[in-house]
Design a protein around this motif. Structure first.
Motif, PDB file in Angstrom:
ATOM      1  N   PRO A  62       6.508 -29.067  36.568  1.00 22.08           N
ATOM      2  CA  PRO A  62       5.394 -30.027  36.629  1.00 22.08           C
ATOM      3  C   PRO A  62       5.310 -30.717  37.993  1.00 22.08           C
ATOM      4  N   ASP A  89      -3.892 -32.713  32.663  1.00 23.31           N
ATOM      5  CA  ASP A  89      -3.969 -31.493  31.842  1.00 23.31           C
ATOM      6  C   ASP A  89      -3.723 -30.256  32.702  1.00 23.31           C
ATOM      7  N   ARG A 118       7.429 -19.449  38.275  1.00 22.05           N
ATOM      8  CA  ARG A 118       6.954 -20.491  37.360  1.00 22.05           C
ATOM      9  C   ARG A 118       7.037 -21.823  38.094  1.00 22.05           C
ATOM     10  N   LYS A 121       0.030 -29.959  33.461  1.00 23.03           N
ATOM     11  CA  LYS A 121       0.748 -29.539  32.260  1.00 23.03           C
ATOM     12  C   LYS A 121       0.520 -28.044  32.018  1.00 23.03           C
ATOM     13  N   TYR A 122      -0.729 -27.653  32.135  1.00 21.28           N
ATOM     14  CA  TYR A 122      -1.081 -26.263  31.894  1.00 21.28           C
ATOM     15  C   TYR A 122      -0.440 -25.322  32.924  1.00 21.28           C
ATOM     16  N   SER A 175       2.157 -25.576  34.608  1.00 20.80           N
ATOM     17  CA  SER A 175       3.618 -25.463  34.536  1.00 20.80           C
ATOM     18  C   SER A 175       4.068 -24.932  33.170  1.00 20.80           C
ATOM     19  N   SER A 176       3.129 -24.424  32.374  1.00 18.60           N
ATOM     20  CA  SER A 176       3.453 -24.000  30.998  1.00 18.60           C
ATOM     21  C   SER A 176       3.933 -22.548  30.894  1.00 18.60           C
ATOM     22  N   GLY A 177       3.846 -21.787  31.970  1.00 14.36           N
ATOM     23  CA  GLY A 177       4.243 -20.372  31.870  1.00 14.36           C
ATOM     24  C   GLY A 177       4.305 -19.727  33.242  1.00 14.36           C
TER      25      GLY A 177
END
Ligand code: CMP
Length: 140
Positions: free
Chosen positions: A45, A63, A42, A66-67, A69-71
């Protein structure tokens, strides 16, 4: 092995969380790519920002960071003759709405950010991106 026969990919958070990791790896292997190195991980950010620094000035950068690093993601170095171009054909257009039928993005992607997979756009970037995740000792 000549480094121009290698590319770098990430299976993105939308695809890992939707359970598509196995199906995507299966398509990659059946298309003739050898997995040189692979990691399930994973990005923070900060790490996603550094990986995509080349897009820093683009309107979608925040965006994207952010995306990404979201999962969980799968990062991998792949080997095949003409790897960069052949892999880009296998995954299809960046925007899944424009990806050819049967391509990985056509089959598995949700949107231009959540587009299932990343593929390097040049031999030079493939080497840089692979080295972001793997040491030389892991690239055999
Ligand atoms: P990727 O191949 O990982 O490289 C950069 C990513 O930025 C791209 O896939 C898309 O997921 C995302 N992105 C979002 N908007 C755009 C855009 N307008 N053009 C290109 N890439 C975009």
């Amino acid at each position: 092995m000549n480094v121009t026969n290698r590319t770098f990919t990430m299976i993105k958070p939308d695809a890992t969380s939707a359970g598509h990791t196995g199906a995507i790896l299966d398509k990659i292997i059946k298309a003739g790519f050898r997995i040189v190195a692979m990691k399930y991980t994973r990005l923070t950010p900060e790490e996603a920002g550094r990986f995509y620094a080349i897009h820093r000035e683009r309107p979608f950068y925040n965006d994207l960071i952010k995306y990404m690093s979201s999962g969980n993601i799968v990062a991998a170095i792949l080997e095949k003759d003409n790897a960069v171009d052949d892999f880009r054909k296998l995954i299809g257009a960046t925007d899944p709405a424009k990806a050819e039928p049967g391509t990985i993005r056509n089959l598995f992607a949700k949107s231009i950010d959540a587009n299932a997979v990343h593929g390097s756009d040049s031999n030079e970037n493939a080497a840089i991106e692979g080295a972001f995740f793997f040491s030389a000792l892991e690239m055999h």
